[in-house]
Design a protein around this motif. Structure first.
Motif: not given
Length: 479
Positions: A122-140
């Motif tokens: 639902d929020g894909d388009a809105a999230l796309e417009s936000v500069p979300l960062q890739w976080l190493p800890s999340v993948d870990d």
């Protein structure tokens, strides 16, 4: 210490393409924003805003930039086309508030996972417009949960979303296996488009399909095997949305999709799909040069691939792991993974192979080996793989792959202390020219970044006059 420049996605808009090209020419001329601003009588801050597409320059300003950077009119030609878009309203713009933490958590409860997936769609388009960062800890964290969590009986999947139909009392439709198979078939079509033209080509269309067609299915009633297939298909679609986002330059959004995809794959104990998702996460970590995460993810992908019973899935997972080891300067582990991948693919197809792994063939294996050889500085091996891959380029439907392969081959001939071959910048330029038939149709920020990296390095090793013809031809096909 200077800040790391913002990653630019040239496919967000024509404005963004102009900004990315402005930065390319500035760095090619070894000018800071301050130095370029002095030459054009503009502030460094204004140059930065032009590059990030936060401010649209006047044509007069572009003429000054063109002259200062000696682009032979390239920036003006881009501006003339981009200005047409700049004057139109952007229907996709949104100011809605979004939960920037959405999708980062691995939920034990599947109903919560389903709600998270639905909210992501639902929020894909809105999230796309936000500069979300890739976080190493999340993948870990996701990798740890993948290892620790065991498959368990899954309750009926439910997520807010309204009924999928009304052929049962109360308006709730019972889902059939045919419904899920139809969704899986659409997923295959989207995957084919991604392989051929890049993640940016159909990413928004996939998002619309997920919101309008697949989301209601998450709240439909279904029985055992149908429920399992629904979870599997949903995981596959989340992985595809993640890969398209990654390829389009939306790294933080991609990570959220990958985490949820891996969670769902674990819920149904699908080792083949888990291996594939972990492989995609490895590729993202490599793109971001997060080497420790890439190695950990690659090893997990290879392990899951071996457990899956599919030789082709195992081959792809081991090949991607080889790339992670190569990037981390571990030639022994890289070679071992290469050998594992080759042996697995030679074992052939079986009834354990999922339909979606059909793209992985001997050409794709050679492509992965080419990437590993490049990172290990083995120029002679790169040439060997290139001889095969370039001869099949004209008939290949995977245009994005051809751009990435060609950029890698070109980079192999650039001067570098890590390479065992003789540097030949002219040969690098000749190799890079091979992207011209493919690049115009490719919508992949990742592929464009690979080409631009070679363009930037060539500028330091060739006479500008030699590059001018290529740059002119490139802009002609891109515009």
């Amino acid at each position: 210490m200077g800040q790391t420049p913002k990653e630019l996605n040239p496919f967000e808009s024509a404005r963004a393409f102009f900004g990315a090209e402005l930065r390319h020419w500035r760095t090619q001329r070894s000018l800071s924003q301050v130095a370029l601003g002095r030459a054009t009588h503009d502030s460094a801050a204004l140059i930065g805003r032009f590059e990030k597409a936060e401010r649209w320059p006047s044509r007069a300003a572009v003429l000054r930039l063109d002259e200062a950077l000696e682009t032979a009119g390239a920036l003006v030609r881009i501006w003339d086309r981009a200005d047409q878009e700049a004057q139109r309203p952007h229907d996709g713009e949104t100011t809605a508030r979004v939960d920037t933490g959405l999708g980062l958590e691995w939920h034990t409860d599947l109903s919560t996972t389903a709600s998270t997936v639905a909210a992501l769609w639902d929020g894909d388009a809105a999230l796309e417009s936000v500069p979300l960062q890739w976080l190493p800890s999340v993948d870990d964290g996701a990798l740890l949960r993948w290892h620790l969590e065991q498959a368990r009986p899954t309750p009926a999947l439910r997520a807010a979303g309204g009924p999928a139909g009304s052929d049962r009392p109360g308006g709730r439709r019972r889902l059939s296996l045919l419904d899920v198979e139809a969704v899986a078939a659409m997923g295959s079509a989207f995957s084919k488009a991604d392989h051929q033209l890049g993640g940016g080509y159909a990413r928004s269309t996939l998002g619309h399909y997920l919101r309008t067609t697949v989301r209601p299915l998450l709240s439909a009633e279904c029985d055992g095997e149908v429920h399992r297939q629904l979870l599997t298909t949903t995981a596959r679609l989340c992985d595809l949305a993640g890969f398209m986002s990654f390829d389009s330059g939306h790294q933080g959004l991609a990570q959220r999709y990958f985490v949820q995809a891996l969670r769902l794959a674990r819920a149904v104990d699908d080792e083949a799909l888990g291996a594939h998702i972990l492989g995609d996460m490895t590729m993202q970590a490599l793109h971001l040069d997060a080497r420790a995460q890439a190695v950990a993810l690659g090893e997990a992908a290879a392990e899951a691939g071996r457990r899956s019973g599919s030789h082709i899935v195992a081959a792809r997972a081991s090949a991607v792991a080889s790339r992670a080891f190569a990037r981390s300067s571990d030639p022994v582990a890289a070679d071992r993974a290469m050998n594992d991948a080759e042996r697995a693919l030679q074992s052939g197809a079986s009834d354990r192979d999922p339909d979606w792994i059909g793209f992985f063939n001997t050409d794709q294996l050679s492509t992965e080996f080419l990437y590993s050889s490049s990172d290990l500085g083995r120029t002679a091996r790169v040439e060997e793989y290139a001889a095969t891959l370039l001869t099949t380029a004209s008939s290949s439907a995977m245009q994005r792959r051809q751009v990435l392969v060609t950029a890698t081959i070109a980079a192999a001939f650039l001067p570098s202390p890590q390479r065992d071959g003789h540097a030949d910048p002219m040969r690098a330029l000749e190799a890079l020219r091979r992207v011209l038939p493919f690049i115009a149709g490719v919508s992949s920020a990742r592929a464009i970044a690979a080409v631009n990296a070679v363009r930037g390095q060539l500028a330091g090793h060739l006479d500008p006059d030699l590059l001018r013809g290529f740059e002119s031809d490139l802009h002609d096909v891109m515009l």
